[in-house]
Write a protein that holds these residues in place. Structure first.
Motif, PDB file in Angstrom:
ATOM      1  N   PRO A 147       0.849  -1.386  -0.079  1.00 35.85           N
ATOM      2  CA  PRO A 147       0.078  -0.035  -0.114  1.00 35.85           C
ATOM      3  C   PRO A 147       0.975   1.301   0.009  1.00 35.85           C
ATOM      4  CG  PRO A 147      -0.214  -1.062   1.915  1.00 35.85           C
ATOM      5  CD  PRO A 147       0.595  -2.161   1.325  1.00 35.85           C
ATOM      6  N   ALA A 148       0.359   2.327  -0.634  1.00 38.13           N
ATOM      7  CA  ALA A 148       1.071   3.545  -0.739  1.00 38.13           C
ATOM      8  C   ALA A 148       1.687   4.101   0.480  1.00 38.13           C
ATOM      9  CB  ALA A 148       0.130   4.617  -1.385  1.00 38.13           C
ATOM     10  N   VAL A 190      -5.697  -7.055  -5.385  1.00 42.50           N
ATOM     11  CA  VAL A 190      -5.446  -5.546  -5.200  1.00 42.50           C
ATOM     12  C   VAL A 190      -6.115  -4.934  -4.055  1.00 42.50           C
ATOM     13  CG1 VAL A 190      -6.100  -3.470  -6.314  1.00 42.50           C
ATOM     14  CG2 VAL A 190      -5.041  -5.143  -7.846  1.00 42.50           C
ATOM     15  N   HIS A 191      -7.347  -5.241  -3.898  1.00 45.78           N
ATOM     16  CA  HIS A 191      -8.192  -4.968  -2.534  1.00 45.78           C
ATOM     17  C   HIS A 191      -7.153  -5.406  -1.256  1.00 45.78           C
ATOM     18  CE1 HIS A 191     -11.472  -3.984   0.031  1.00 45.78           C
ATOM     19  NE2 HIS A 191     -11.208  -5.158   0.753  1.00 45.78           N
ATOM     20  N   LEU A 192      -6.928  -6.785  -1.085  1.00 45.48           N
ATOM     21  CA  LEU A 192      -6.165  -6.921   0.076  1.00 45.48           C
ATOM     22  C   LEU A 192      -5.012  -6.237   0.314  1.00 45.48           C
ATOM     23  CD1 LEU A 192      -6.343 -10.691  -0.216  1.00 45.48           C
ATOM     24  CD2 LEU A 192      -7.689  -9.402   1.361  1.00 45.48           C
ATOM     25  N   VAL A 193      -4.342  -5.625  -0.721  1.00 42.67           N
ATOM     26  CA  VAL A 193      -2.933  -5.100  -0.812  1.00 42.67           C
ATOM     27  C   VAL A 193      -3.486  -3.364  -0.529  1.00 42.67           C
ATOM     28  CG1 VAL A 193      -1.143  -3.811  -1.716  1.00 42.67           C
ATOM     29  CG2 VAL A 193      -1.595  -6.269  -2.045  1.00 42.67           C
ATOM     30  N   LEU A 249       7.393   0.926   3.827  1.00 32.62           N
ATOM     31  CA  LEU A 249       8.689   0.524   2.756  1.00 32.62           C
ATOM     32  C   LEU A 249       8.410   1.029   1.301  1.00 32.62           C
ATOM     33  CD1 LEU A 249       9.364  -3.223   3.621  1.00 32.62           C
ATOM     34  CD2 LEU A 249      10.725  -1.314   4.232  1.00 32.62           C
ATOM     35  N   ALA A 250       7.376   1.777   1.210  1.00 28.75           N
ATOM     36  CA  ALA A 250       6.762   2.328  -0.111  1.00 28.75           C
ATOM     37  C   ALA A 250       7.604   3.023  -0.643  1.00 28.75           C
ATOM     38  CB  ALA A 250       5.199   2.985   0.131  1.00 28.75           C
ATOM     39  N   ILE A 284      -1.542   1.888  -4.447  1.00 27.93           N
ATOM     40  CA  ILE A 284      -0.703   0.708  -4.513  1.00 27.93           C
ATOM     41  C   ILE A 284       0.746   1.156  -4.985  1.00 27.93           C
ATOM     42  CG2 ILE A 284       0.142  -1.634  -5.483  1.00 27.93           C
ATOM     43  CD1 ILE A 284      -2.922  -2.440  -5.112  1.00 27.93           C
ATOM     44  N   VAL A 285       1.887   0.625  -4.638  1.00 25.04           N
ATOM     45  CA  VAL A 285       3.047   0.879  -5.300  1.00 25.04           C
ATOM     46  C   VAL A 285       3.990  -0.433  -5.529  1.00 25.04           C
ATOM     47  CG1 VAL A 285       3.643   3.429  -4.469  1.00 25.04           C
ATOM     48  CG2 VAL A 285       4.533   1.272  -3.249  1.00 25.04           C
TER      49      VAL A 285
END
Length: 315
Positions: free
Chosen positions: A177-178, A234-237, A182-183, A256-257
């Motif tokens: 996630p953004a 995608v939703h879980l992230v 660690l993003a 998301i990244v």
């Protein structure tokens, strides 16, 4: 389960090899997966097809009947494929391209490019998370071309008469996630993700085993792996439930990244497959060239991937 041509080919492969171990190697499958598939076929046919012994397997009476029929059915289907191919290439026949692929943006990009080079062709697509399912559809003549893949240097899905050519090799990235700590990193070491739960799209190759082995080398065991479709991944992230594994060409997604993993512990090899009997060299060469250009376009649209390629001096 309904009996399909691929099941007959599996039975033939076991009989020809004389053992499940040798047949599994020839088919590019793990032996437990082949054993499970044989049990499903036997349930569909109502009895055992082979008897196992110290020196391999031998066909039962039912197995001999199935093998006898397969010697008639499979060559007949091959001839039908040849006839259909000749018909499709006949003057005045509109071309219908049936394309298959696993999840990801590459299939759509290929359709887009083929629409330019073959504007009169009608195109349909079929998606499946199973590379073996796509290979079976190619072998049975239900698909003309399929985009599949393997983990690293693993063998492509096996079926008689299929040709597989490499389109490209991508590193496997991690999706976070953004707002993840660690993003903002240029790359992420696998050890830094030891406490995370994971998500990925399922497959029937060795990717799961390779991921687990990479985690073991990094000194940890994954807490949990959610195997799900792309939208759910995608939703879980996005909600922070898990970090995801994806190919480097995964498109930009809000919230998301994607980041490369240090040392590139995992890679994904994109392959284009077709049946040697039903596809001419010219058509196959055209589709392969378009698939490679489609991949280059998809890769160029990903900022994180282009940065990774520049850092690793990938042309």
């Amino acid at each position: 389960m309904e009996l399909e041509l691929r099941h007959l080919r599996t039975v033939r492969a076991i009989a020809d090899a004389g053992s499940l171990t040798r047949a599994a190697t020839a088919l590019g499958l793990a032996q437990p997966a082949l054993s499970a598939q044989l049990k499903r076929i036997e349930r569909a046919l109502g009895g055992a097809l082979f008897v196992r012994g110290r020196h391999g397997v031998r066909a039962t009476a039912l197995g001999e009947l199935v093998l006898e029929r397969s010697r008639i059915v499979l060559p007949a289907v091959t001839e039908l494929q040849r006839e259909a191919a000749r018909f499709a290439r006949a003057p005045g026949t509109a071309r219908h391209l049936r394309l298959g692929g696993t999840h990801g943006p590459l299939l759509g990009a290929l359709v887009d490019r083929l629409a330019d080079v073959a504007p009169d062709a009608r195109m349909t697509t079929c998606t499946s998370w199973s590379e073996r399912d796509l290979a079976g559809q190619l072998a049975e003549g239900r698909l003309d071309f399929a985009l599949a893949g393997t983990c690293g240097s693993a063998s492509p899905p096996g079926a008689e008469g299929l040709v597989w050519q490499e389109v490209a090799v991508d590193p496997v990235f991690v999706m976070v996630p953004a707002g993840h700590p660690l993003a903002d990193r240029a790359e992420v070491d696998l050890t830094e993700l030891a406490g995370e739960e994971w998500a990925c799209v399922p497959g029937d190759g060795c990717f799961g085993d390779c991921f687990t082995a990479s985690c073991a080398r990094a000194g940890f065991t994954p807490r949990r792996m959610y195997e799900t479709d792309t939208a759910s991944l995608v939703h879980l992230v996005q909600v922070g439930r898990a970090v995801g594994l994806c190919r480097a060409t995964f498109p930009t997604t809000p919230g998301i990244v994607t980041r490369p993993l240090t040392g590139t512990p995992l890679a994904w090899r994109h392959l284009l497959g077709w049946h040697a009997v039903t596809q001419g060299r010219g058509t196959a060469a055209t589709v392969l060239a378009q698939a490679r250009m489609a991949h280059a376009g998809v890769a160029a649209s990903s900022d994180s991937y282009t940065e990774w390629m520049a850092a690793h001096r990938v042309p």
